[in-house]
Design a protein around this motif. Structure first.
Motif, PDB file in Angstrom:
ATOM      1  N   THR A 196      23.792  12.358   4.304  1.00 37.87           N
ATOM      2  CA  THR A 196      22.332  12.371   4.430  1.00 37.87           C
ATOM      3  C   THR A 196      21.715  12.197   3.059  1.00 37.87           C
ATOM      4  O   THR A 196      22.166  12.794   2.071  1.00 37.87           O
ATOM      5  N   ALA A 197      20.702  11.360   2.996  1.00 37.51           N
ATOM      6  CA  ALA A 197      19.912  11.150   1.783  1.00 37.51           C
ATOM      7  C   ALA A 197      18.444  11.419   2.116  1.00 37.51           C
ATOM      8  O   ALA A 197      17.970  11.083   3.209  1.00 37.51           O
ATOM      9  N   VAL A 198      17.767  12.009   1.169  1.00 41.32           N
ATOM     10  CA  VAL A 198      16.355  12.381   1.361  1.00 41.32           C
ATOM     11  C   VAL A 198      15.512  11.590   0.373  1.00 41.32           C
ATOM     12  O   VAL A 198      15.824  11.547  -0.829  1.00 41.32           O
ATOM     13  N   LEU A 199      14.476  10.948   0.864  1.00 41.89           N
ATOM     14  CA  LEU A 199      13.541  10.232   0.012  1.00 41.89           C
ATOM     15  C   LEU A 199      12.153  10.383   0.592  1.00 41.89           C
ATOM     16  O   LEU A 199      11.976  10.932   1.694  1.00 41.89           O
ATOM     17  N   HIS A 200      11.152   9.904  -0.135  1.00 44.05           N
ATOM     18  CA  HIS A 200       9.756  10.080   0.256  1.00 44.05           C
ATOM     19  C   HIS A 200       9.082   8.727   0.401  1.00 44.05           C
ATOM     20  O   HIS A 200       9.361   7.779  -0.347  1.00 44.05           O
ATOM     21  N   PRO A 239       0.810  -1.230   0.000  1.00 41.69           N
ATOM     22  CA  PRO A 239       0.000   0.000   0.000  1.00 41.69           C
ATOM     23  C   PRO A 239       0.838   1.272   0.000  1.00 41.69           C
ATOM     24  O   PRO A 239       0.368   2.307  -0.440  1.00 41.69           O
ATOM     25  N   LEU A 240       2.054   1.229   0.498  1.00 41.12           N
ATOM     26  CA  LEU A 240       2.936   2.397   0.503  1.00 41.12           C
ATOM     27  C   LEU A 240       4.077   2.175  -0.473  1.00 41.12           C
ATOM     28  O   LEU A 240       4.432   1.039  -0.800  1.00 41.12           O
ATOM     29  N   GLN A 241       4.660   3.278  -0.915  1.00 40.49           N
ATOM     30  CA  GLN A 241       5.729   3.216  -1.893  1.00 40.49           C
ATOM     31  C   GLN A 241       6.889   4.098  -1.435  1.00 40.49           C
ATOM     32  O   GLN A 241       6.678   5.165  -0.848  1.00 40.49           O
ATOM     33  N   LEU A 242       8.100   3.620  -1.705  1.00 37.86           N
ATOM     34  CA  LEU A 242       9.308   4.407  -1.465  1.00 37.86           C
ATOM     35  C   LEU A 242       9.769   5.030  -2.775  1.00 37.86           C
ATOM     36  O   LEU A 242       9.773   4.365  -3.818  1.00 37.86           O
ATOM     37  N   SER A 243      10.130   6.296  -2.716  1.00 37.14           N
ATOM     38  CA  SER A 243      10.610   6.958  -3.938  1.00 37.14           C
ATOM     39  C   SER A 243      11.904   6.323  -4.441  1.00 37.14           C
ATOM     40  O   SER A 243      12.153   6.280  -5.638  1.00 37.14           O
ATOM     41  N   HIS A 244      12.723   5.794  -3.542  1.00 33.00           N
ATOM     42  CA  HIS A 244      13.963   5.091  -3.899  1.00 33.00           C
ATOM     43  C   HIS A 244      14.113   3.909  -2.950  1.00 33.00           C
ATOM     44  O   HIS A 244      13.997   4.072  -1.721  1.00 33.00           O
ATOM     45  N   SER A 245      14.362   2.758  -3.510  1.00 37.41           N
ATOM     46  CA  SER A 245      14.573   1.573  -2.678  1.00 37.41           C
ATOM     47  C   SER A 245      16.052   1.292  -2.452  1.00 37.41           C
ATOM     48  O   SER A 245      16.387   0.410  -1.661  1.00 37.41           O
ATOM     49  N   LEU A 246      16.937   2.006  -3.130  1.00 38.66           N
ATOM     50  CA  LEU A 246      18.381   1.836  -2.969  1.00 38.66           C
ATOM     51  C   LEU A 246      19.011   3.197  -2.721  1.00 38.66           C
ATOM     52  O   LEU A 246      18.799   4.137  -3.484  1.00 38.66           O
ATOM     53  N   VAL A 247      19.781   3.278  -1.633  1.00 41.40           N
ATOM     54  CA  VAL A 247      20.498   4.512  -1.283  1.00 41.40           C
ATOM     55  C   VAL A 247      21.988   4.176  -1.265  1.00 41.40           C
ATOM     56  O   VAL A 247      22.429   3.303  -0.509  1.00 41.40           O
ATOM     57  N   GLN A 248      22.743   4.863  -2.112  1.00 37.15           N
ATOM     58  CA  GLN A 248      24.193   4.680  -2.187  1.00 37.15           C
ATOM     59  C   GLN A 248      24.864   5.928  -1.627  1.00 37.15           C
ATOM     60  O   GLN A 248      24.886   6.976  -2.256  1.00 37.15           O
ATOM     61  N   PHE A 249      25.385   5.802  -0.422  1.00 39.91           N
ATOM     62  CA  PHE A 249      26.082   6.920   0.204  1.00 39.91           C
ATOM     63  C   PHE A 249      27.486   7.053  -0.384  1.00 39.91           C
ATOM     64  O   PHE A 249      28.095   6.070  -0.831  1.00 39.91           O
ATOM     65  N   GLY A 250      27.971   8.279  -0.390  1.00 34.33           N
ATOM     66  CA  GLY A 250      29.347   8.502  -0.797  1.00 34.33           C
ATOM     67  C   GLY A 250      30.310   8.097   0.296  1.00 34.33           C
ATOM     68  O   GLY A 250      29.918   7.725   1.416  1.00 34.33           O
ATOM     69  N   GLY A 284      -3.074   9.662  -0.128  1.00 35.95           N
ATOM     70  CA  GLY A 284      -2.650  10.828  -0.888  1.00 35.95           C
ATOM     71  C   GLY A 284      -1.526  11.610  -0.249  1.00 35.95           C
ATOM     72  O   GLY A 284      -1.021  12.554  -0.867  1.00 35.95           O
ATOM     73  N   GLU A 285      -1.094  11.254   0.947  1.00 35.17           N
ATOM     74  CA  GLU A 285      -0.017  11.974   1.612  1.00 35.17           C
ATOM     75  C   GLU A 285       1.338  11.340   1.280  1.00 35.17           C
ATOM     76  O   GLU A 285       1.423  10.193   0.865  1.00 35.17           O
ATOM     77  N   ARG A 286       2.372  12.127   1.495  1.00 36.97           N
ATOM     78  CA  ARG A 286       3.734  11.648   1.382  1.00 36.97           C
ATOM     79  C   ARG A 286       4.532  12.185   2.555  1.00 36.97           C
ATOM     80  O   ARG A 286       4.276  13.291   3.035  1.00 36.97           O
ATOM     81  N   CYS A 287       5.485  11.377   2.998  1.00 39.15           N
ATOM     82  CA  CYS A 287       6.294  11.730   4.161  1.00 39.15           C
ATOM     83  C   CYS A 287       7.745  11.843   3.729  1.00 39.15           C
ATOM     84  O   CYS A 287       8.276  10.957   3.041  1.00 39.15           O
ATOM     85  N   LEU A 288       8.378  12.942   4.106  1.00 41.30           N
ATOM     86  CA  LEU A 288       9.788  13.157   3.805  1.00 41.30           C
ATOM     87  C   LEU A 288      10.634  12.378   4.814  1.00 41.30           C
ATOM     88  O   LEU A 288      10.499  12.560   6.030  1.00 41.30           O
ATOM     89  N   LEU A 289      11.490  11.507   4.314  1.00 42.19           N
ATOM     90  CA  LEU A 289      12.379  10.704   5.153  1.00 42.19           C
ATOM     91  C   LEU A 289      13.808  11.172   4.972  1.00 42.19           C
ATOM     92  O   LEU A 289      14.264  11.391   3.852  1.00 42.19           O
ATOM     93  N   GLN A 290      14.487  11.319   6.067  1.00 41.47           N
ATOM     94  CA  GLN A 290      15.894  11.724   6.058  1.00 41.47           C
ATOM     95  C   GLN A 290      16.720  10.560   6.596  1.00 41.47           C
ATOM     96  O   GLN A 290      16.642  10.219   7.778  1.00 41.47           O
ATOM     97  N   VAL A 291      17.508   9.965   5.728  1.00 41.28           N
ATOM     98  CA  VAL A 291      18.354   8.818   6.086  1.00 41.28           C
ATOM     99  C   VAL A 291      19.781   9.340   6.271  1.00 41.28           C
ATOM    100  O   VAL A 291      20.359   9.930   5.353  1.00 41.28           O
ATOM    101  N   THR A 292      20.329   9.110   7.446  1.00 43.19           N
ATOM    102  CA  THR A 292      21.650   9.633   7.803  1.00 43.19           C
ATOM    103  C   THR A 292      22.582   8.476   8.108  1.00 43.19           C
ATOM    104  O   THR A 292      22.225   7.548   8.843  1.00 43.19           O
ATOM    105  N   PHE A 293      23.758   8.563   7.541  1.00 44.84           N
ATOM    106  CA  PHE A 293      24.814   7.569   7.766  1.00 44.84           C
ATOM    107  C   PHE A 293      25.939   8.232   8.546  1.00 44.84           C
ATOM    108  O   PHE A 293      26.585   9.160   8.070  1.00 44.84           O
TER     109      PHE A 293
END
Length: 987
Positions: free
Chosen positions: A475-479, A455-466, A525-534
């Protein structure tokens, strides 16, 4: 404790030595046995008797004798046949008694002496295995039939019964002498090439250059038989064969007859479906050989057709074959009997070419279109041969690992195959995987799965940090998106209305990853801003181990220093011997320290000095780290029930989302070397209005020059950076100064970023502002010191009590010393302009000393009161001339400018110990600091000099009259006596 003893052995004689080393100890004597042996040769062979058995004339067979030296001494060896080289050329009468008696029983039907002689001769020739004896019996039967049809054909074997064997039939191989080293083995080859029928024996010795090694005798024996036609290879080994595959080999038949002979190849009835010899009938020419073709095609019915020849458990197949030779005769005396058929054996190990999956079909179940599902199957090779395999025409939504589905299976090996299914659409999947073997066989693996859409979707399923340095962050930002409409899991046409969903990311404990927010609720109809920090950091376990290693190294260095010092003391004591009372030297007993104990990891406190050194050591030697992790996001089926909001909502595994993270960590170029290497500067509790300064030092541990910069702190906040940043070369350090001056009572926290080209070092600044609670023993108002003799002093103590949890600074301010006070006493101008008789209130600052010193003083003028403690402020009144208008204002204020108390101090000074108080005011309340003017007066007479000066007092009495009543006027005058300091001392 224990110690090591080193024993050195230097042999001077070549003998075995045994002894003991004796020791003396506090518990008594003990000994250690010592044994020293010389190097010796221990030579042996695996067999001293070698029997070749019976073989056809013309064949060559070899056997191996293994010579082993189990000793530690090398020696030379040679094979000596001169000592006993008498191969026995036995006639018919000198054959083995056992073989002769056996064959005599078979030939007892012959009556003539020639027949007996021929029978015994045949017994000597037929010293062969059981197979050859069977061939001989069949040859007798065949020969009897051939003698009647063609009596002129006489085999060479019957030409003469007095045949001697050649002594050279048994020979030694190429290795006849050489050197055998210690613990070495050599293989010696013995060849048997019979040329004439008979029994051959050879005795030889292996002699050695080592005099202590005895020669090893070897006995070799072999029997030779002769027939006109023979099969060159009596045992044909087809090795390992597979079912339903064709295998071919050649059967070589050699003839030494003087004429052509007809050959007929026969296959037993059980094997006719599986084995064939072409041609079935052939002629072998005189003194020639003939090659027949053997075809072997094992079928699956082999175990049923040839039960007696094939072992289905081991797969071993042994087929006896026969070759009928027409006209092959053997001469027995004056009678020629046809010899039995030639027999040979076909051997093979028949195995399957089957590859088997442990389960089929493979059900992947429900699989999200945003993730992959792995299922493992076991592929087993049932064959006794290695097999190559590969999965061909694999669909795009399936992945086969390892090696992309290609590989080799060893015999009876089982390999685990990973099938990774990634649904592209929400639908049902039914497909087959085709595994092809190296023998061109296909094995089908059926699979099924169902793709679902969470029922929910991630804007990106793979995050490649530098590449992120230790202590830095990326920090990477996705929804996280909640569509307005929910699509059914398997792609049905119906569209269901969406419902609110709860989500929660589950991070592993101690992870370097943080997600904000990690949980929440999303409406359709909503989206949530996610901040992924390494934030890479060093594991605590690694720091603990490195700290223990450093501690052990320091302890070892300390023990070495103690050992050196102890050794130096012993040398010094040896140089100066101690003499006892009897004149004997007393033995010097060295002191022994207790063995060092291993450091306890529990004693290493966090952020201790050792751990700080360990962390710095790890950072300087850090080479890099790469990690991958998958973070699941659990999604609920909806909100909790309305009747029970505290109940847990339903969670479905099919709704789970997965976020894959690739996190590389590198060595930081900038590290903190002070503050226990922590990135947190805590000012703790600070009183409002005070200012606390702290410092921290950073060091460049990279090989490049770093240009430092910083972030901008809040201009209205309490934190401030007091010094500028600069470039630092490799290995250099720089100290930063930070101040904390809060103005409001609350907790403060701010991030100071120290930036360079390759990383950003974050320093957390924190502090708590506390409002000070300080009270005074004097409530405020007027503090009157009374009358004091001039040039003497009076003291009064004010006590300050600090009830807060922090130290509070204060200042004691006098109005007369305040720099903001109008110069020249302008504040008293109004009092001067008014009539002094109408001014009952004196100004804050009254008369002052003529010597320039303040008449009032407060000690200490400033300081700090510890939390929960009190402090005394001594206020002293010290006038230098008589006056009743001494006054000042004392203000005690804190660092935040708040006032604890305001005290108006006043006092009067007199030149005599008696004073009169009361009456009307005759002078102004403010005096000039200038000395009184001097006027020329006539000289006083002696009586006038003896009279003391008088102080005029004006007392105004004012009576009242009202309504015929007179109110009398009343005024009070107080006469007092001042106690001088000298009188107080006497009292």
């Amino acid at each position: 404790m224990s110690c090591d003893m080193q024993a050195v052995f230097q042999p001077t004689i070549n003998e075995d030595l045994e002894g003991e080393v004796h020791f003396e100890s506090a518990l008594g004597p003990f000994s250690v046995p010592v044994r020293c042996t010389i190097k010796k040769c221990e030579l042996e062979v695996d067999s001293q008797f070698l029997d070749f058995g019976s073989h056809v004339v013309g064949q060559t067979i070899s056997r191996i004798i293994t010579l082993t030296n189990k000793g530690a001494l090398a020696t030379l060896f040679s094979l000596n046949t001169s000592s006993r080289l008498s191969p026995e050329t036995s006639r018919v009468q000198t054959a083995s008694n056992v073989s002769a008696n056996t064959r005599q029983e078979e030939s007892s039907q012959h009556t003539t002496s020639e027949d007996r002689s021929c029978s015994v001769s045949m017994g000597t020739v037929e010293l062969q295995p059981e197979q050859e004896s069977q061939e001989f019996s069949e040859a007798l039967h065949t020969g009897s039939e051939a003698s009647a049809t063609d009596p002129e054909i006489i085999p060479e074997a019957c030409a003469s019964s007095d045949v001697h064997s050649d002594p050279g039939d048994i020979s030694l191989g190429s290795v006849r002498e050489g050197e055998i080293g210690p613990f070495q083995s050599l293989q010696l080859e013995v060849l048997f090439s019979p040329t004439i029928p008979g029994t051959v024996k050879l005795d030889f010795h292996i002699i050695f250059s080592d005099l202590t090694s005895k020669p090893i005798p070897i006995q070799v024996r072999g029997d030779a038989v002769s027939v006109p036609v023979r099969v060159v290879q009596p045992s044909i080994d087809l090795k390992i064969c597979m079912f339903d595959r064709l295998y071919q080999d050649s059967i070589v038949v050699q003839s030494r007859a003087s004429s052509a002979l007809r050959l007929t190849f026969e296959v037993c009835p059980e094997m006719r479906k599986h084995m064939e010899i072409l041609p079935k009938t052939a002629f072998v020419q005189a003194q020639c050989s003939f090659n027949a073709q053997l075809k072997f095609l094992p079928r699956s019915s082999l175990s049923k057709d040839a039960k007696d020849l094939f072992d289905s458990d081991t797969g071993v197949l042994e087929v006896p074959m026969a070759v009928e030779v027409a006209g092959q005769l053997i001469h027995l005396g004056f009678t020629c009997v046809q010899v039995m058929p030639l027999h040979f054996t076909v051997q093979a190990v028949v195995t399957s070419s089957e590859l088997r999956f442990d389960r089929t079909p493979v059900d992947f179940g429900l699989c999200s279109i945003y993730q992959s599902v792995k299922s493992s199957v076991r592929l087993t090779n049932l064959s006794l041969l290695p097999q190559d395999f590969g999965f061909l025409s694999v669909p795009e939504f399936i992945e086969v690992q390892p090696n992309d589905g290609f590989g080799t299976l060893l015999p009876q090996e089982t390999l685990e195959i990973d099938l990774i299914f990634s649904a592209k659409k929400a639908k049902e999947y039914n497909f087959q995987l085709r595994c092809k073997s190296g023998f061109n066989r296909d094995f089908i693996l059926s699979c099924r799965a169902a793709g679902v859409r969470p029922p929910l979707q991630l804007s990106h399923s793979l995050v490649q940090f530098g590449a992120t340095a230790i202590g830095d962050k990326s920090t990477a930002v996705l929804h996280l998106i909640h569509p307005k409409k929910t699509i059914p899991p398997v792609g049905k046409d119906a569209v269901a209305p969406a419902a609110p969903r709860l989500f929660s990311f589950s991070l592993p404990e101690g992870s370097d990853i943080s997600i904000a927010p990690s949980a929440g609720r999303l409406l359709p109809g909503e989206r949530c801003l996610l901040q992924v920090t390494f934030r890479p950091r060093l594991p605590d376990q690694d720091i603990q181990e490195e700290a223990l290693r450093l501690l052990r190294r320091v302890e070892l260095h300390r023990l070495e220093e103690q050992e050196r010092s102890r050794h130096a003391e012993q040398e010094a004591l040896k140089a100066v011997p101690v003499v006892t009372a009897k004149g004997k030297k007393a033995p010097v007993i060295p002191k022994t320290d207790q063995p060092a104990e291993s450091p306890n990891p529990a004693e290493l406190r966090p952020w201790s000095e050792r751990q700080e050194e360990a962390r710095a050591s790890l950072l300087h030697s850090f080479t890099g780290r790469y990690s991958e992790s998958t973070v699941p996001c659990f999604v609920s089926d909806g909100d909790p029930p309305e009747d029970d909001p505290q109940a847990q909502p339903a969670w479905s595994a099919f709704n789970t989302l997965h976020l894959r993270l690739q996190c590389p960590a590198v060595q930081p170029p900038l590290v903190v070397t002070s503050n226990s290497a922590k990135n947190v500067i805590d000012f703790h509790q600070v009183a409002v209005g005070e200012r606390v300064i702290k410092r921290f030092t950073v060091q460049n541990i990279s090989r490049e020059t770093l240009d430092l910069g910083s972030s901008v702190l809040d201009v209205h906040g309490p934190f401030s950076l007091l010094n500028a940043l600069r470039c630092i070369r490799p290995g250099e350090k720089h100290t930063l100064v930070v101040a904390f001056s809060p103005s409001l009572e609350k907790k403060y926290c701010e991030i100071l970023e120290v930036r360079s080209q390759k990383m950003t070092l974050e320093m957390t600044l924190s502090g708590v502002a506390v409002v000070p609670a300080v009270t005074s023993s004097h409530p405020g108002g007027v503090l009157d010191f009374g009358h004091v003799l001039q040039k003497e002093c009076a003291t009064h103590v004010l006590k300050l009590q600090n009830s807060s949890v922090v130290a509070v600074g204060f200042r004691a301010l006098l109005a007369s010393l305040s720099p903001s006070r109008p110069p020249g006493g302008a504040d008293g101008l109004a009092s001067l302009l008014r009539t002094h008789t109408d001014s009952p209130v004196q100004p804050a600052v009254g008369s002052q000393n003529l010597n320039g010193l303040s008449v009032f003083s407060a000690v200490p003028a400033e300081g700090s009161v510890a939390p929960g403690r009190s402090l005394d402020i001594a206020v002293t009144f010290r006038p230098d001339h008589p006056s009743v208008n001494y006054s000042d204002r004392l203000t005690v204020e804190l660092a935040n400018k708040s006032k604890v108390c305001v005290v108006d101090v006043k006092g009067a000074a007199s030149s005599h110990n008696m004073y009169l108080l009361g009456g009307d005011v005759l002078t102004v309340p403010i005096e000039s600091l200038l000395p009184p003017p001097t006027t020329r007066r006539p000289p006083l007479k002696e009586p006038e000099l003896k009279e003391k000066p008088t102080t005029p007092v004006l007392v105004t009495l004012r009576a009242g009259y009202s309504a015929g009543v007179i109110t009398p006027a009343v005024r009070e005058l107080q006469v007092g006596c001042i106690a001088t300091q000298s009188v107080k001392k006497v009292l």
